[in-house]
Each structure stands twice: as C-alpha cells, then as structure tokens.
Design an enzyme around this catalytic site. Structure first.
Site, PDB file in Angstrom:
ATOM      1  N   GLU A   1     -59.226 -17.189  80.575  1.00  0.00           N
ATOM      2  CA  GLU A   1     -60.179 -16.371  79.838  1.00  0.00           C
ATOM      3  C   GLU A   1     -61.575 -16.388  80.461  1.00  0.00           C
ATOM      4  O   GLU A   1     -62.545 -15.957  79.829  1.00  0.00           O
ATOM      5  CB  GLU A   1     -60.200 -16.810  78.382  1.00  0.00           C
TER       6      GLU A   1
ATOM      7  N   TYR B   1     -78.738 -16.573  57.274  1.00  0.00           N
ATOM      8  CA  TYR B   1     -78.538 -17.411  58.458  1.00  0.00           C
ATOM      9  C   TYR B   1     -77.658 -16.732  59.491  1.00  0.00           C
ATOM     10  O   TYR B   1     -77.860 -16.884  60.702  1.00  0.00           O
ATOM     11  CB  TYR B   1     -77.958 -18.770  58.033  1.00  0.00           C
TER      12      TYR B   1
END
Length: 216
Positions: free
Chosen positions: A70, A116
C-alpha cells in the site's frame, strides 16, 4: 528521535489504542528525499529497524524491508502536498465500518458532529473502492478534487497525513472517534454542527472544509 524510532513509537501507540488489528495498517515518514515506511506483513506493535523499508519519492525501494503493497497511498499523499511529512493508514474497526456505508456528502464521508473532528481532521471524502495495493489508490488520493488531510478508502479503512508523525497519529485517532460517533448516532435524530459553525471552526483552526464536488 530518529525517523525509525518515531515509526516504532507510533506503531506501539496505535496498537495500544486498538486501531491496528493483527498485522494491518502501515505508517511512513518523509525524510528529505526518502520515504521510510513499515514493511509488508509487519505488526505495528512489534516494529524494529529491520521492518522498515526505504523508498525514493517515486515509491521505488532503495533498501531495507520489502515495502508495504500500500505504499502508493503514502506516495500519493506526499506528492499531493509537500507540507505532509507523515502518513498513517489504518484498518481500524469504526473507520472500516464507516467506509462500507454511503458517504454523508461528496466532500466528507463523515458528518460534522463534533468540533474536534472539524478542527483536527477536517472533511474526509470517501475514495472509490480498489483492491489493496492497486497503484490507482495513490493516484485517487493525489488528485482528489477537495482540500483534505484525511480520507476513507471504500470498504478498506482510513488514511491521514500530518506535518509530523505525532500530528498524523493524533488525526488518525480523532478520525476513528468521529467514525465511531457517526455510527453510534446513525438512524437517529441527530444534531450536526451547522454550516456557519463548521466554517468558523475551519477558519479558526486552518482546517480543510468546503462544499464538495463530484468525485468523478
């Protein structure tokens, strides 16, 4: 702390947080004109220097372990923006679950339910499904039409970038929490932060959030 030590410490933190089951996930740091990335099949909780591969900025292996399949994802993020110096890719449970659902909006698979998430992560688009290791994953990330520092990969997991490894890990943890809250509140009447509130947070914290475009 050396780049290798940063990778080892970050891997241990993510495993302790329950975000890297088995030998899943991979981490990288850009070190000048090199990328240090965890090797294929390595467990993030038991990393050693021998588990780290060294690549050039095109993703070609220079030395060390056999790099993760990956690695194109990591290369794609570094090519996208020179400000990114670390990348975290996780198969954490809530991010994977969220990546199996239809996205909340084209520009963000995850809704703005907490300040957040908007402040620390920002909009997180869902990129198309491709099999793990497909080089097109990196190109999808590099050329995605939105401002972003995080994305969900369809039916796969999350990927986030940061200005350093601590920054990238914090964003990965926050994204997992945002996915968890999104799933917990799905199919219920829920209150999202309104567009004006999102815009204020994004401006104050220099976080990416904008109206989405089609991924096609």
């Amino acid at each position: 702390m050396s780049a290798v030590d940063e990778l080892i410490a970050a891997g241990a933190r993510l495993v302790e947080a329950g975000l890297s089951p088995g030998s899943s996930g991979n981490l990288s740091i850009r070190d000048d004109d090199r990328i240090l990335i965890t090797g294929t099949g390595s467990s993030l909780g038991r990393l050693a220097e021998a588990d780290i591969a060294v690549l050039d900025l095109d993703g070609t292996r220079i030395s060390g372990a056999r790099s993760s399949k990956e690695s194109p994802l990591h290369v794609g993020f570094y090519r996208r923006d020179d400000a990114y110096r670390a990348v975290v890719h996780l198969h954490s449970p809530y991010a994977v679950a969220a990546s199996c659902l239809e996205p909340w909006a084209p520009h963000s698979a995850v809704p703005p339910l907490t300040p957040y998430f908007v402040m620390r992560v920002g909009q997180t688009p869902l990129l198309p499904y491709r099999h793990p290791g497909d080089p097109e994953l990196g190109r999808d990330l590099e050329h995605a039409p939105w401002m972003l520092r995080a994305a969900l990969l369809a039916n796969h997991g999350s990927i986030v970038a940061g200005t350093d490894m601590a920054d990238a890990v914090d964003r990965g943890v926050e994204l997992e929490e945002a996915c968890r809250i999104s799933l917990l509140t799905a199919q219920t009447p829920r209150r999202e932060i309104d567009p004006e509130g999102v815009a204020e947070l994004a401006a104050r914290w220099d976080s990416p959030w904008q109206p989405g475009l089609s991924i096609h």
